[in-house]
Scaffold this motif. Structure first.
Motif, mmCIF file in Angstrom:
data_model
loop_
_atom_site.group_PDB
_atom_site.id
_atom_site.type_symbol
_atom_site.label_atom_id
_atom_site.label_comp_id
_atom_site.label_asym_id
_atom_site.label_seq_id
_atom_site.Cartn_x
_atom_site.Cartn_y
_atom_site.Cartn_z
ATOM 1 N N SER A 72 -16.763 124.362 -10.263
ATOM 2 C CA SER A 72 -16.439 125.369 -11.283
ATOM 3 C C SER A 72 -17.385 126.561 -11.258
ATOM 4 O O SER A 72 -16.936 127.712 -11.189
ATOM 5 C CB SER A 72 -16.402 124.730 -12.673
ATOM 6 O OG SER A 72 -15.375 123.778 -12.768
ATOM 7 N N TYR A 92 -19.286 121.352 -13.469
ATOM 8 C CA TYR A 92 -17.834 121.295 -13.414
ATOM 9 C C TYR A 92 -17.257 121.200 -14.825
ATOM 10 O O TYR A 92 -17.807 120.549 -15.706
ATOM 11 C CB TYR A 92 -17.364 120.126 -12.555
ATOM 12 C CG TYR A 92 -17.548 118.754 -13.159
ATOM 13 C CD1 TYR A 92 -16.459 118.043 -13.662
ATOM 14 C CD2 TYR A 92 -18.800 118.162 -13.229
ATOM 15 C CE1 TYR A 92 -16.621 116.786 -14.213
ATOM 16 C CE2 TYR A 92 -18.971 116.907 -13.773
ATOM 17 C CZ TYR A 92 -17.880 116.227 -14.265
ATOM 18 O OH TYR A 92 -18.049 114.979 -14.818
ATOM 19 N N ASN A 94 -15.024 119.920 -17.722
ATOM 20 C CA ASN A 94 -14.549 118.574 -18.005
ATOM 21 C C ASN A 94 -13.837 118.593 -19.353
ATOM 22 O O ASN A 94 -13.284 119.614 -19.762
ATOM 23 C CB ASN A 94 -15.744 117.610 -17.994
ATOM 24 C CG ASN A 94 -15.339 116.174 -17.722
ATOM 25 O OD1 ASN A 94 -14.322 115.700 -18.208
ATOM 26 N ND2 ASN A 94 -16.141 115.473 -16.952
ATOM 27 N N TYR A 107 -13.798 127.146 -20.678
ATOM 28 C CA TYR A 107 -13.103 127.898 -19.635
ATOM 29 C C TYR A 107 -13.787 129.250 -19.469
ATOM 30 O O TYR A 107 -14.553 129.702 -20.338
ATOM 31 C CB TYR A 107 -11.617 128.085 -19.957
ATOM 32 C CG TYR A 107 -11.334 128.588 -21.357
ATOM 33 C CD1 TYR A 107 -11.454 129.938 -21.692
ATOM 34 C CD2 TYR A 107 -10.941 127.703 -22.361
ATOM 35 C CE1 TYR A 107 -11.189 130.393 -22.972
ATOM 36 C CE2 TYR A 107 -10.676 128.145 -23.648
ATOM 37 C CZ TYR A 107 -10.801 129.491 -23.942
ATOM 38 O OH TYR A 107 -10.563 129.941 -25.214
ATOM 39 N N LYS A 131 -6.158 125.144 -6.028
ATOM 40 C CA LYS A 131 -7.043 124.672 -7.090
ATOM 41 C C LYS A 131 -7.656 125.851 -7.847
ATOM 42 O O LYS A 131 -8.044 126.845 -7.250
ATOM 43 C CB LYS A 131 -8.138 123.794 -6.495
ATOM 44 C CG LYS A 131 -9.120 123.296 -7.532
ATOM 45 C CD LYS A 131 -10.101 122.316 -6.953
ATOM 46 C CE LYS A 131 -11.120 121.908 -8.008
ATOM 47 N NZ LYS A 131 -12.046 120.878 -7.529
ATOM 48 N N HIS A 133 -9.734 125.332 -11.438
ATOM 49 C CA HIS A 133 -10.926 124.713 -12.030
ATOM 50 C C HIS A 133 -11.883 125.716 -12.670
ATOM 51 O O HIS A 133 -13.103 125.558 -12.630
ATOM 52 C CB HIS A 133 -11.675 123.851 -11.008
ATOM 53 C CG HIS A 133 -12.314 122.658 -11.655
ATOM 54 N ND1 HIS A 133 -12.872 121.624 -10.951
ATOM 55 C CD2 HIS A 133 -12.483 122.346 -12.972
ATOM 56 C CE1 HIS A 133 -13.363 120.719 -11.778
ATOM 57 N NE2 HIS A 133 -13.121 121.142 -13.016
ATOM 58 N N GLY A 137 -6.998 121.631 -18.335
ATOM 59 C CA GLY A 137 -6.990 120.269 -17.825
ATOM 60 C C GLY A 137 -7.753 119.354 -18.751
ATOM 61 O O GLY A 137 -8.376 119.790 -19.726
ATOM 62 N N ARG A 138 -7.693 118.042 -18.474
ATOM 63 C CA ARG A 138 -8.241 117.042 -19.381
ATOM 64 C C ARG A 138 -7.634 117.246 -20.767
ATOM 65 O O ARG A 138 -6.431 117.190 -20.903
ATOM 66 C CB ARG A 138 -9.771 117.112 -19.418
ATOM 67 C CG ARG A 138 -10.474 116.333 -18.319
ATOM 68 C CD ARG A 138 -10.597 117.087 -17.033
ATOM 69 N NE ARG A 138 -11.496 116.397 -16.100
ATOM 70 C CZ ARG A 138 -11.818 116.829 -14.919
ATOM 71 N NH1 ARG A 138 -11.325 117.989 -14.495
ATOM 72 N NH2 ARG A 138 -12.616 116.145 -14.129
ATOM 73 N N GLU A 159 -6.376 121.069 -12.450
ATOM 74 C CA GLU A 159 -7.573 121.728 -12.979
ATOM 75 C C GLU A 159 -7.261 123.148 -13.437
ATOM 76 O O GLU A 159 -8.045 124.077 -13.218
ATOM 77 C CB GLU A 159 -8.677 121.752 -11.920
ATOM 78 C CG GLU A 159 -9.082 120.387 -11.406
ATOM 79 C CD GLU A 159 -9.914 119.591 -12.391
ATOM 80 O OE1 GLU A 159 -9.955 119.957 -13.575
ATOM 81 O OE2 GLU A 159 -10.518 118.597 -11.967
ATOM 82 N N LEU A 172 -5.711 112.312 -13.841
ATOM 83 C CA LEU A 172 -5.930 113.680 -14.309
ATOM 84 C C LEU A 172 -4.642 114.490 -14.265
ATOM 85 O O LEU A 172 -4.423 115.369 -15.106
ATOM 86 C CB LEU A 172 -7.020 114.340 -13.483
ATOM 87 C CG LEU A 172 -8.432 113.786 -13.697
ATOM 88 C CD1 LEU A 172 -9.434 114.443 -12.757
ATOM 89 C CD2 LEU A 172 -8.871 113.976 -15.146
ATOM 90 N N SER A 176 -2.845 116.286 -17.385
ATOM 91 C CA SER A 176 -2.421 117.688 -17.325
ATOM 92 C C SER A 176 -0.974 117.848 -17.749
ATOM 93 O O SER A 176 -0.620 118.809 -18.459
ATOM 94 C CB SER A 176 -2.617 118.215 -15.895
ATOM 95 O OG SER A 176 -2.106 119.521 -15.757
#
Length: 769
Positions: A72, A92, A94, A107, A131, A133, A137-138, A159, A172, A176
């Protein structure tokens, strides 16, 4: 983390009067590809002919760095041209709770400058496929999609939000899917890069008549590696293990798919106006399970030390290839230029003829000349920050766990911790594999570079203190008493990442006489505490102790405490016990105690009466007004504006060791009845309502069977390092039938924590008891 393949393509198809100042740019970011994974960078197990083709037709750098060894923040640096710490993304992304625990945003702020937005504002069509990221997400369902950062089109993975490709049978991806926010298609992992490349080729064909900026960020090389069924069998004869065989199969297939993209650019007649850059977002994977039974993780650093999640070279130095037919010299290898991810935004904008607005200030520099074959000397060093609990993850190989800060200036590289410990100084011109630490031989260089790193931390507004992992605390006992020692009456001040613990230390000497001291200890993690240090003299006519709390008053720290005279062996101090303050500039060195005349200046010292356990509190509604709570006929109160002239204000029923904190629009008092920690609440400090008595884990703790008391609460629920209210208390394991047991000996300090001041938790183990 994710390896980055950067491709910038610029070309002018027949029949189109192209603006030479607006070439196409294609940026391919490969996830978790190591410095030595492309065969042009040394891979001897398999060939990567398409990446090698870029190098043969263009320029290869040997000193390219990402700005973080994890995905990230590395991606944020590429996108913004700024250090990711400016945007509170240092590890990263999470879940919300884990982001908050590490002091991170959920973010990337859409107000951040981005390559895509700057180029779009100057006529470029923009797209991101692969991707993301950088948010979403999560359980983060409110992150902006890539369109908020300047992209016309996007197709991401789990992500990110917006249209995305999710994987079958992946946790994951399932999480999402529940978030909505875009069109979702399902695929197997080995199909995803083909899907992204298909979209990229379609985008190119639809925009041959205008300049475009295209990102293709595949994540095949990030584990778990899931090749086309049966493909891994082709590589068992060259692979180190089954994991490596799967990785090699994925690497080769990814290279093949990228070849389709490169071919599409060339067949569209765009090659002579297209810059293609190849790199990676961080070093290869290093999960602990790969080392089980003597194995090694897949992916190669080309002999560089360290891997993903490490600030050693293997974690941050990446392959980098740039191709622009007719502009970038073919087959050139640049061993001099030191380039970084933060340099891409100013470089791409310069190549596209885009002047940076006044409000866009990249941390990187324009490296166009280097891409055109002229080595560039870096104007400013590159600085990194990663590691410890703030990162939330670490390499599986303990040797690769690096200090938490690093800087490269010229050929010198320093790795060091925020407090100056564990310094590693490397001369990369002579030691690219980081095997010889020169820190002891060149202390002046260490000091100079360390000062630059600390200055950078200040500029980035980085709290270099690590998040506190309460789950790692092994026992509720901080200090354990014994037959000759008691630890009582704790208070704590938390300042600049350090917990300063103050308490009463009682020592019973060989003649049976007990002496009390004000003592202190320090910790950064609530686990490792320094050896207690006495702050007051050995004098039974004084016996200082029972610190109430420490406040900031003016430009000094002020601590309140008591004397507990026992010159004739009195069990609990005599009638001359009084309350005092001490002052400090640094929480380490303290002034001589000064008597607090809390009954008013007109009351002589001899007429004050016995008073103990003071506690200072700023008034909620009148910040210039300070309250002092102290034990005398219940809980007495006085107030002052200068901590010298006090006015008595009455009392309320309550026990010893008062602690008062604010909770919303209420005051919460913690005090000590005969056993346990009593709680009262009030809105005005006059009228108090009992809320019961806490005994925590007393029934299960032998070391508190006599009494559990003296609860001091440090409210750090709003602090990202802790996120809890901490309670420090003491307990004794002698029953009350032995009135001195646990007072002069066998008393221990403990810790618990809470989210709401009502429900409390503590370490599961109790020091073996």
């Amino acid at each position: 983390m994710r390896r980055v393949l950067l491709m910038v393509a610029m070309c002018c198809p027949a029949g189109w009067a192209a603006n030479p100042d607006q070439p196409n740019i294609v940026f391919v970011l490969i996830d978790d590809m190591g410095y030595g994974d492309p065969s042009v960078y040394g891979n001897r197990k398999v060939d990567t002919p398409n990446m090698d083709r870029l190098a043969a037709q263009g320029l290869r750098l040997t000193n390219f760095y990402v700005n973080s060894p994890i995905c990230s923040p590395s991606r944020v640096a590429f996108a913004t041209g700024q250090y990711p710490q400016r945007w509170k993304i240092h590890s990263y992304l999470n879940s919300r709770a884990k982001n908050r625990r590490r002091g991170m945003a959920d973010y990337l702020d859409p107000k951040a400058p981005t390559i895509a937005r700057l180029l779009k504002q100057h006529g470029y069509a923009t797209a991101h496929f692969g991707k993301w990221h950088m948010g979403g997400g999560r359980d983060v369902d409110d992150a902006p999609p890539p369109q908020a950062y300047g992209f016309d089109e996007s197709l991401v993975s789990f992500e990110g939000l917006g249209d995305r490709v999710l994987e079958y049978n992946d946790g994951l991806s399932n999480a999402s899917a529940k978030l909505g926010r875009g069109k979702i298609q399902w695929a197997r992992k080995h199909e995803k890069t083909r899907i992204y490349v298909d979209r990229a080729i379609d985008f190119i064909h639809r925009h041959v008549d205008k300049p475009f900026y295209l990102e293709v960020w595949p994540n095949d090389v990030h584990d778990a590696h899931k090749p086309v069924p049966g493909e891994a069998d082709k590589y068992t004869n060259v692979a180190d293990n089954a994991y490596d065989a799967k990785f090699l199969a994925v690497l080769v297939e990814m290279d093949r798919q990228l070849g389709r993209l490169f071919d599409a650019i060339d067949k569209a007649g765009l090659a002579e106006n297209t810059l293609i850059v190849l790199t990676s977002d961080n070093g290869p994977t290093d999960w602990p399970f790969y080392y089980k039974d003597g194995g090694t993780p897949p992916g190669s650093t080309g002999g560089l030390f360290g891997r993903k999640w490490s600030l050693y070279e293997g974690g941050v130095r990446e392959p980098f290839v740039a191709r622009w037919l007719g502009r970038v010299p073919a087959g050139k290898v640049d061993t001099q230029t030191i380039m970084a991810g933060i340099d891409l935004l100013p470089t791409f904008c310069h190549i596209a003829g885009v002047d940076l607005p006044d409000d866009v200030a990249p941390d990187g520099q324009n490296m166009t000349a280097a891409l055109m074959g002229q080595p560039v000397k870096r104007a400013a060093p590159i600085v990194w920050e990663f590691g410890g609990r703030r990162a939330g993850i670490k390499p599986g190989n303990p040797d690769y766990i690096s200090p938490k800060l690093s800087i490269r200036e010229g050929d010198l590289k320093l790795l060091i911790n925020p407090d100056g410990s564990d310094a590693v100084l490397i001369d990369l011109s002579a030691d690219a594999h980081e095997q010889r630490n020169l820190a002891a031989d060149r202390p002046a260089e260490v000091r100079r570079l360390y000062e630059q790193v600390r200055s950078w931390c200040d500029q980035m507004n980085i709290d270099t203190a690590e998040p506190v992992d309460l789950s790692a605390i092994p026992s509720p006992i901080i200090f354990r008493g014994d037959a000759h020692t008691a630890y009582r009456d704790p208070t704590v001040r938390y300042h600049e990442g350090v917990f300063h613990l103050f308490f009463t230390l009682v020592e019973v000497e060989s003649d049976g006489q007990a002496y009390s001291y004000l003592a202190t200890s320090r910790s950064t993690n609530l686990i490792d505490w320094s050896k207690p240090r006495k702050l007051t003299p050995r004098d039974q006519n004084l016996n200082y102790g029972s610190p109430g709390n420490i406040i900031r008053f003016g430009d000094q720290w002020v601590m309140c405490l008591q004397t507990y005279p026992r010159p004739n062996g009195e069990p609990y101090g005599n009638a001359t016990s009084r309350v005092w303050t001490m002052r400090s500039d640094d929480l380490e060195q303290w002034s001589e105690p000064e008597l607090l005349r809390v009954k008013g200046p007109e009351v002589p010292r001899g007429k004050m009466g016995r008073m103990i356990d003071p506690y200072l509190l700023r008034d909620r509604d009148d910040p210039g007004k300070w309250w002092c709570f102290y034990k005398q006929h219940g809980v007495s109160r006085s107030w002052s504006r200068d901590l010298k002239t006090w006015h008595y204000a009455g009392r309320v029923e309550g026990g010893e060791n008062v602690c008062v904190i604010r909770d919303g629009d209420e005051y919460v008092m913690f005090h000590s009845p005969p056993n346990g920690i009593g709680i009262k609440r009030s809105r005005d400090l006059e009228h108090w309502q009992d809320q019961g008595v806490l005994t925590l884990g007393q029934k299960q703790w032998p070391w508190t069977q006599g009494r559990l008391t003296a609860g001091f609460v440090l409210d750090l629920r709003g602090d990202p390092r802790v996120g809890k209210a901490l309670m420090f208390f003491h307990g004794s394991d002698y029953p009350e039938k032995d009135p001195r047991g646990g007072f002069d000996n066998f008393a221990s300090l403990g810790i618990a924590w809470s989210d709401d001041l009502k429900h409390w938790s503590w370490p599961a183990k109790s020091d073996g008891q």
